[in-house]
Design a protein around this motif. Structure first.
Motif, PDB file in Angstrom:
ATOM      1  N   GLN A  90      72.329  15.009  34.750  1.00 45.42           N
ATOM      2  CA  GLN A  90      71.279  15.606  35.575  1.00 45.42           C
ATOM      3  C   GLN A  90      71.604  17.057  35.914  1.00 45.42           C
ATOM      4  O   GLN A  90      70.754  17.942  35.835  1.00 45.42           O
ATOM      5  CB  GLN A  90      71.102  14.806  36.877  1.00 45.42           C
ATOM      6  N   TYR A  91      72.844  17.288  36.303  1.00 45.23           N
ATOM      7  CA  TYR A  91      73.278  18.632  36.693  1.00 45.23           C
ATOM      8  C   TYR A  91      73.207  19.594  35.516  1.00 45.23           C
ATOM      9  O   TYR A  91      72.686  20.707  35.620  1.00 45.23           O
ATOM     10  CB  TYR A  91      74.699  18.564  37.248  1.00 45.23           C
ATOM     11  N   ALA A  92      73.719  19.135  34.365  1.00 46.61           N
ATOM     12  CA  ALA A  92      73.763  20.012  33.200  1.00 46.61           C
ATOM     13  C   ALA A  92      72.373  20.336  32.670  1.00 46.61           C
ATOM     14  O   ALA A  92      72.088  21.477  32.290  1.00 46.61           O
ATOM     15  CB  ALA A  92      74.601  19.371  32.096  1.00 46.61           C
ATOM     16  N   ALA A  93      71.498  19.330  32.640  1.00 42.43           N
ATOM     17  CA  ALA A  93      70.159  19.509  32.076  1.00 42.43           C
ATOM     18  C   ALA A  93      69.129  19.941  33.115  1.00 42.43           C
ATOM     19  O   ALA A  93      67.966  20.162  32.775  1.00 42.43           O
ATOM     20  CB  ALA A  93      69.703  18.220  31.404  1.00 42.43           C
ATOM     21  N   GLU A  94      69.561  20.023  34.379  1.00 42.82           N
ATOM     22  CA  GLU A  94      68.673  20.432  35.477  1.00 42.82           C
ATOM     23  C   GLU A  94      67.415  19.570  35.516  1.00 42.82           C
ATOM     24  O   GLU A  94      66.284  20.059  35.456  1.00 42.82           O
ATOM     25  CB  GLU A  94      68.295  21.914  35.351  1.00 42.82           C
ATOM     26  N   MET A  95      67.650  18.261  35.632  1.00 43.87           N
ATOM     27  CA  MET A  95      66.544  17.323  35.666  1.00 43.87           C
ATOM     28  C   MET A  95      66.940  16.100  36.469  1.00 43.87           C
ATOM     29  O   MET A  95      68.114  15.911  36.800  1.00 43.87           O
ATOM     30  CB  MET A  95      66.148  16.896  34.250  1.00 43.87           C
ATOM     31  N   GLU A  96      65.962  15.266  36.812  1.00 34.84           N
ATOM     32  CA  GLU A  96      66.199  14.029  37.544  1.00 34.84           C
ATOM     33  C   GLU A  96      66.002  12.841  36.616  1.00 34.84           C
ATOM     34  O   GLU A  96      65.051  12.803  35.823  1.00 34.84           O
ATOM     35  CB  GLU A  96      65.240  13.899  38.735  1.00 34.84           C
ATOM     36  N   ALA A  97      66.890  11.879  36.717  1.00 38.85           N
ATOM     37  CA  ALA A  97      66.774  10.665  35.911  1.00 38.85           C
ATOM     38  C   ALA A  97      65.780   9.698  36.539  1.00 38.85           C
ATOM     39  O   ALA A  97      65.579   9.691  37.763  1.00 38.85           O
ATOM     40  CB  ALA A  97      68.136   9.985  35.788  1.00 38.85           C
ATOM     41  N   VAL A  98      65.165   8.886  35.715  1.00 38.48           N
ATOM     42  CA  VAL A  98      64.386   7.747  36.179  1.00 38.48           C
ATOM     43  C   VAL A  98      65.351   6.567  36.261  1.00 38.48           C
ATOM     44  O   VAL A  98      65.895   6.133  35.244  1.00 38.48           O
ATOM     45  CB  VAL A  98      63.224   7.418  35.214  1.00 38.48           C
ATOM     46  N   VAL A  99      65.605   6.088  37.475  1.00 40.35           N
ATOM     47  CA  VAL A  99      66.563   5.004  37.669  1.00 40.35           C
ATOM     48  C   VAL A  99      65.832   3.674  37.586  1.00 40.35           C
ATOM     49  O   VAL A  99      64.852   3.451  38.298  1.00 40.35           O
ATOM     50  CB  VAL A  99      67.293   5.136  39.027  1.00 40.35           C
ATOM     51  N   LEU A 100      66.322   2.784  36.719  1.00 37.22           N
ATOM     52  CA  LEU A 100      65.650   1.508  36.460  1.00 37.22           C
ATOM     53  C   LEU A 100      66.395   0.315  37.036  1.00 37.22           C
ATOM     54  O   LEU A 100      65.941  -0.819  36.917  1.00 37.22           O
ATOM     55  CB  LEU A 100      65.444   1.328  34.961  1.00 37.22           C
ATOM     56  N   GLY A 101      67.558   0.535  37.630  1.00 35.58           N
ATOM     57  CA  GLY A 101      68.288  -0.517  38.328  1.00 35.58           C
ATOM     58  C   GLY A 101      68.254  -0.283  39.824  1.00 35.58           C
ATOM     59  O   GLY A 101      67.529   0.592  40.301  1.00 35.58           O
ATOM     60  N   LYS A 102      69.014  -1.071  40.565  1.00 33.57           N
ATOM     61  CA  LYS A 102      69.136  -0.788  41.984  1.00 33.57           C
ATOM     62  C   LYS A 102      69.724   0.610  42.162  1.00 33.57           C
ATOM     63  O   LYS A 102      70.585   1.003  41.390  1.00 33.57           O
ATOM     64  CB  LYS A 102      70.062  -1.822  42.644  1.00 33.57           C
ATOM     65  N   PRO A 103      69.260   1.403  43.135  1.00 34.08           N
ATOM     66  CA  PRO A 103      68.401   1.053  44.268  1.00 34.08           C
ATOM     67  C   PRO A 103      66.934   1.405  44.081  1.00 34.08           C
ATOM     68  O   PRO A 103      66.208   1.568  45.067  1.00 34.08           O
ATOM     69  CB  PRO A 103      69.005   1.915  45.385  1.00 34.08           C
ATOM     70  N   SER A 104      66.462   1.543  42.858  1.00 34.64           N
ATOM     71  CA  SER A 104      65.093   1.994  42.637  1.00 34.64           C
ATOM     72  C   SER A 104      64.072   0.941  43.080  1.00 34.64           C
ATOM     73  O   SER A 104      64.290  -0.265  42.948  1.00 34.64           O
ATOM     74  CB  SER A 104      64.869   2.317  41.158  1.00 34.64           C
ATOM     75  N   ALA A 105      62.947   1.427  43.584  1.00 37.09           N
ATOM     76  CA  ALA A 105      61.866   0.522  43.971  1.00 37.09           C
ATOM     77  C   ALA A 105      61.327  -0.222  42.757  1.00 37.09           C
ATOM     78  O   ALA A 105      60.882  -1.372  42.876  1.00 37.09           O
ATOM     79  CB  ALA A 105      60.746   1.313  44.649  1.00 37.09           C
TER      80      ALA A 105
END
Length: 250
Positions: free
Chosen positions: A162-177
C-alpha cells in the motif's frame, strides 16, 4: 437476545493443535440450546477441507458449510467481478483459485504466503499495482501465534505494498464488513442478533462492532493484558474463555 454466534478458531477453540479446556463442551451447550454457530477464521494458509480435518483431529466437530474463511470470500469476490488474479498466496491454497487464473491478471490477490514472500514476489505485485491493478488482501492481521511464538501475518506485507504503490487494499477477511456480512448472510440473521467471539481485540471485536454485530473478547490465544480497555471502550465485553461466554449467552 443473542440468536447467533460467530466463533474464531485459533485462540478461542484451540491453541497449538490442542483444544482449549471447555471448548468442546461449550459447542455442545450452544448446539443443545439451538443457537446457530458459524466458525470464522482469517487463516489463509489452509483450505477449508484442511481446516475441518485439523479440527476433527482435536475432537472439534465443525461442518465445512459452517466455516467461513477469507479464501472462500476472496474466490467469490473474484467470480462476482470476473477478475483474473495474480496470486501471492501460500502454496497450499493456490489450487483454490486454479480455475480463475489467466494470462492477463485483473487484480493482485494477497494472502499469508509464508516462505513465498520474497523481494521478487513482492516486487512483481508492486509493479502490477503501478500498472493500475487493484490490491485484494485476504486479511490485515499484524501477526499470529505460531506454536509458542508470534509470527508476521499478512498485514505488514499489505502495508508495504500500500505504501509503495500509494493505494488502499480491499480487505476481504476480518476486520472488513464484507467478511462479517458474508457470515451474517450464511446465518440469515440481522447483525444486532449476532455476537462475534474472538481473541483479537482489533480484528475480531472491533471489526464485528463496526459491522453492527456484538463483540466479545476472550482472554485466551493472542489476548494480551490491557486488551480489555480496547474492547470495553467500544461497547464490547470480555470473558475468560469460551465456556464463560456460553454461560453468559445462555
Amino acid at each position: 437476545m443473542i440468536n447467533g454466534v460467530l466463533i474464531d478458531l485459533e485462540g478461542v477453540l484451540y491453541v497449538g493443535g490442542y483444544p482449549l479446556p471447555g471448548a468442546r463442551e461449550a459447542l455442545l451447550s450452544l448446539r443443545a440450546a439451538g443457537i446457530p454457530m458459524r466458525f470464522v477464521t482469517n487463516t489463509t494458509r489452509l483450505t477449508r477441507a484442511a481446516i475441518v480435518n485439523r479440527l476433527e483431529l482435536m475432537g472439534l466437530d465443525v461442518s465445512a458449510h459452517h466455516l467461513l474463511t477469507p479464501v472462500v470470500v476472496a474466490r467469490q469476490y473474484l467470480i462476482d467481478r470476473q477478475l483474473t488474479p495474480h496470486l501471492l498466496v501460500h502454496p497450499d491454497i493456490v489450487g483454490e483459485f486454479a480455475d480463475l487464473i489467466g494470462p492477463s491478471p485483473g487484480a493482485v490477490l494477497l494472502g499469508d504466503a509464508g516462505l513465498a514472500f520474497s523481494y521478487e514476489t513482492l516486487n512483481r505485485c508492486f509493479r502490477l499495482l503501478l500498472d493500475g491493478l487493484p490490491l485484494l488482501a485476504m486479511g490485515s492481521n499484524r501477526y499470529f501465534r505460531d506454536g509458542n511464538a508470534l509470527s508476521l501475518d499478512i498485514g505488514p506485507f499489505m502495508a508495504a505494498l500500500q505504501y509503495a504503490a500509494e493505494m488502499e487494499a480491499v480487505v476481504l477477511g476480518k476486520p472488513s464488513a464484507t467478511f462479517f456480512h458474508a457470515a451474517l448472510n450464511n446465518l440469515d440473521l440481522p447483525a444486532q442478533d449476532v455476537v462475534m467471539v474472538g481473541d483479537d481485540a482489533e480484528m475480531d471485536v472491533h471489526g464485528a462492532l463496526a459491522a453492527g454485530l456484538r463483540g466479545i473478547l476472550v482472554r485466551t490465544g493472542k489476548y494480551r493484558p490491557g486488551d480489555e480497555a480496547k474492547v470495553e471502550s467500544h461497547g464490547g465485553r470480555v470473558f475468560d474463555d469460551l465456556d464463560a461466554v456460553v454461560d453468559y449467552i445462555l
